[in-house]
Structures are given as C-alpha cells and as structure tokens.
Design a protein around this motif. Sequence first.
Motif, short mmCIF file in Angstrom:
data_model
loop_
_atom_site.label_atom_id
_atom_site.label_comp_id
_atom_site.label_asym_id
_atom_site.label_seq_id
_atom_site.Cartn_x
_atom_site.Cartn_y
_atom_site.Cartn_z
N ARG A 97 32.99 16.27 -43.52
CA ARG A 97 32.41 17.57 -43.16
C ARG A 97 32.25 18.37 -44.44
NH1 ARG A 97 34.57 22.51 -41.28
NH2 ARG A 97 36.66 21.60 -41.14
N ARG A 109 38.87 17.34 -43.69
CA ARG A 109 37.43 17.19 -43.58
C ARG A 109 36.95 15.74 -43.65
NH1 ARG A 109 34.22 21.53 -44.85
NH2 ARG A 109 35.30 23.52 -44.86
N TYR A 123 27.24 16.24 -40.58
CA TYR A 123 28.29 15.61 -41.38
C TYR A 123 27.67 14.52 -42.26
CZ TYR A 123 31.68 17.70 -38.12
OH TYR A 123 32.42 18.56 -37.38
#
Length: 422
Positions: A97, A109, A123
């Motif tokens: 992310r 992330r 993403y």
Amino acid sequence: MTIKITNDLTQIDYPRYDSYKDSGVDWLGEIPEEWDLTPAFKFINENKLKNKGLTVDTVLSLSYGNILIKPKEKLTGLVPESFETYQIVEPNDIIIRCMDLQNDKTSLRIGLVKDKGIITSAYLALKVANSYLPEYLYYYLHSLDTSKAIYKMGTGLRQNLSFGDFKRFQVPNIPLKVQQSIVDFVKTKSAQIDQAITLKQQQIVKLEEYKQIVIQNAVTKGLNPDAPMKDSGVDWIGDIPEHWEVKKLKFLCKFDTGNKDTINAVDNGKYPLFVRSDNIESINEYTHDCEAVMTSGDGAGVGKIYHYFNGKFCFHQRVYMFNRFREVSGKFFYLYLSSLFINVALDGSAKSTVDSLRRSKIANFWFTVPPKKEQAQIVSHIDSFHASFDKTLISYQTQIERLKEYKTILINQAVTGKIKVS
C-alpha cells in the motif's frame, strides 16, 4: 533454542558473520562482507493484470500486513461498481500500500499473497522472478515496514510510492540456498514466538474469567465463607447470606434514558454528551450520585456498562443513567450490575446487532442487598483485588509486547544479515 526475553531485546544470542561492510543504505547499515546489493528490478515486475470479464471473484484485502480473503457479506460500503478495475494476484505476489505515507505511520503496508484473488489496483503488486525467493523478499521488505524506514521513501505532497521507487530499491543478491535458510529460520522462530504470545493471551483470558468469579462471588455470597446461608429464591443467584435480601433493580434506584431536554443541553453547549467510555475524560462537574451508565442500543454495544466517579453530562435516548440509590451504594450497584447483567440478563449475547434493551428487563433484574456496612467491605475488598489484578494483567500485557518486539527484531536481523542463521 529456548526463546529468552532479556532487558535489552537487541542483544540476541545468535552468531554473526565473520566480517561486515557498509551497505551504503542508511536504514540497512552494515551487511555481511560476502553479500552484495542489487536493484530490485532484476528480480521483480509490476503486476498489471486487470480482472476483465470478472474472471476472478475472490476479493482480497490488506489488513495490518496480512492479505485476507474478504467475505462476500462484507463487500459493502466503499466498493467499486465493478471489480473489473481490480488486479488479479497470485500466491507469492507481494502487495504494497503505497499511498499517503504522511498520514498513516502505524499500520503495516506490505503483505504476501497466499490465495489467488483480486485486490484494489490502488495497491502495488510485485511479481518475483524464479531466481529470487518471494518469501525472502517479503521478509526483507517487511523489515523496511516494521522499522518504519518506508516512511522516508515517499515522494510528493502525500509521500506516495510507485513501482519506479521499488525497482531501484537495493535488495540483497544472495544465493537461493541462503535465502531459504533465512526464511526457514524466520518461520520457525516466528511460530515459537507466536505460540508464546498465544499462551500469554490465554492466561489473560483465564485471568479475566477469574476476576469475574471473584467479583460475582463477593457481591452475591459476601466475604465470610462461614456465614449461614439461605435460598435467595432466584435460580441464578442461588444461596445468599441469611441476613441479606434480594430486590429488583427498580426498587433500588432511579433510572431513565435521555430525552429532548438532555439533547437540547448538548446542542446549547452546556454539557458533554455521554456516548461511550472514551467520553469520561471530558467530564469535570459532579451533580448526581451516578455510578453507572448503560448503553441500550444504537450500535454502541447493548448492555455495556460504564462507571462514572464524577461528572456532569448529558445522555441521549439510547443510554440509561442510574442514580438516586436506595439501600445500595452506587459503587456496589455498579460492581454488581457490570459483573452480572450481560451474562445473566442477555445470556452473554450483548452486541451491536441487538437493537435495543427493554426497560422491563432492567427494572426486574434481581439484586442482592447486603447491609450497608458489608457493601462497603465488599467494595473495599474488590478495589484491593483490582489493584493486584491490574498489576498481574499489565505484567502479562508487557510480556506480550516484548515478545512482539523480539519477533520484529529477530526477523529484521536475520533478513539483513545482522545474525547468521545458515
């Protein structure tokens, strides 16, 4: 090897490589002399496979570093008109992310895909070449994530990342055999640490159960195990001390929900509104002997009971407030109600899916009524127990946090060559 928690978690009892050199990368520091670094584009490609024709319907999500299958019943709210815009990912793809690094520096992330599915194209999805081990690259990037070094990489006003940033990212160019050894080590040690964490969490659950038993026994049986007993006439209460009484809640206090006047007081800025426990700190004026507030609905968790030591506040129509106690002290009332109501009146099923809590169920809830002197003794006993209980609970919670820290450090040091595992 037995996992030991030391005062300094950075002192991990594992061998090091014979010699080290400066990696030239600030966050990475020194690496083993025999390791080399190379740009990641030699081993990764960006995934750009869209779900055209809706060929895949397993929706995935990234949740604190884990790639999870999202149940169909939860595909509500902020979802696209068509999942054709999502990208198809395969097991061993790495999801990152990359957006808005500036505003979120707590969540993890980076995740490793375990199931074929689709995930938002917002993403970044990386495909790893056969000449590199996806799990090793994932753990290596995971160390970038947990060390928070990733937050220094973003560009632009909102600190976003792109494939261009990651394809130039320096990764260890080490033999597959070494990568595999590190992955095996990390998996084994992570499983051991996770097991230790689970055991501590189970101990906390048992501790909480013990706490409930201690409080319930105190408020329904008293503190004298040799006191003569009698049948209370209430099945779930059972025997009580001979000199105690049992009465329904409606005879022991005044209780009501909020109304138009209380809401107007909020609108006029006169008092804060009670909604749930995180409002407690904002209250600073005392008006009533109010020892308990109970949520009655509106998604706040029906039957949840909160304790007020002082405070002047307003409460809306989905909240019951108890005050003007008769024959019981407010503190005894709170301890009794909070320890028994959900499990008895709601059979342990209090949850936000229950629409509302009927007034009659509260009014007719049975209470034990000891003499006032014994109530004070019971309250004092439970307060002392809470102090000891909280100390033990904090100790367990601290141990869990230290185990999590240990796991993070162990992974980081293994994948970056600070310890030798092969």
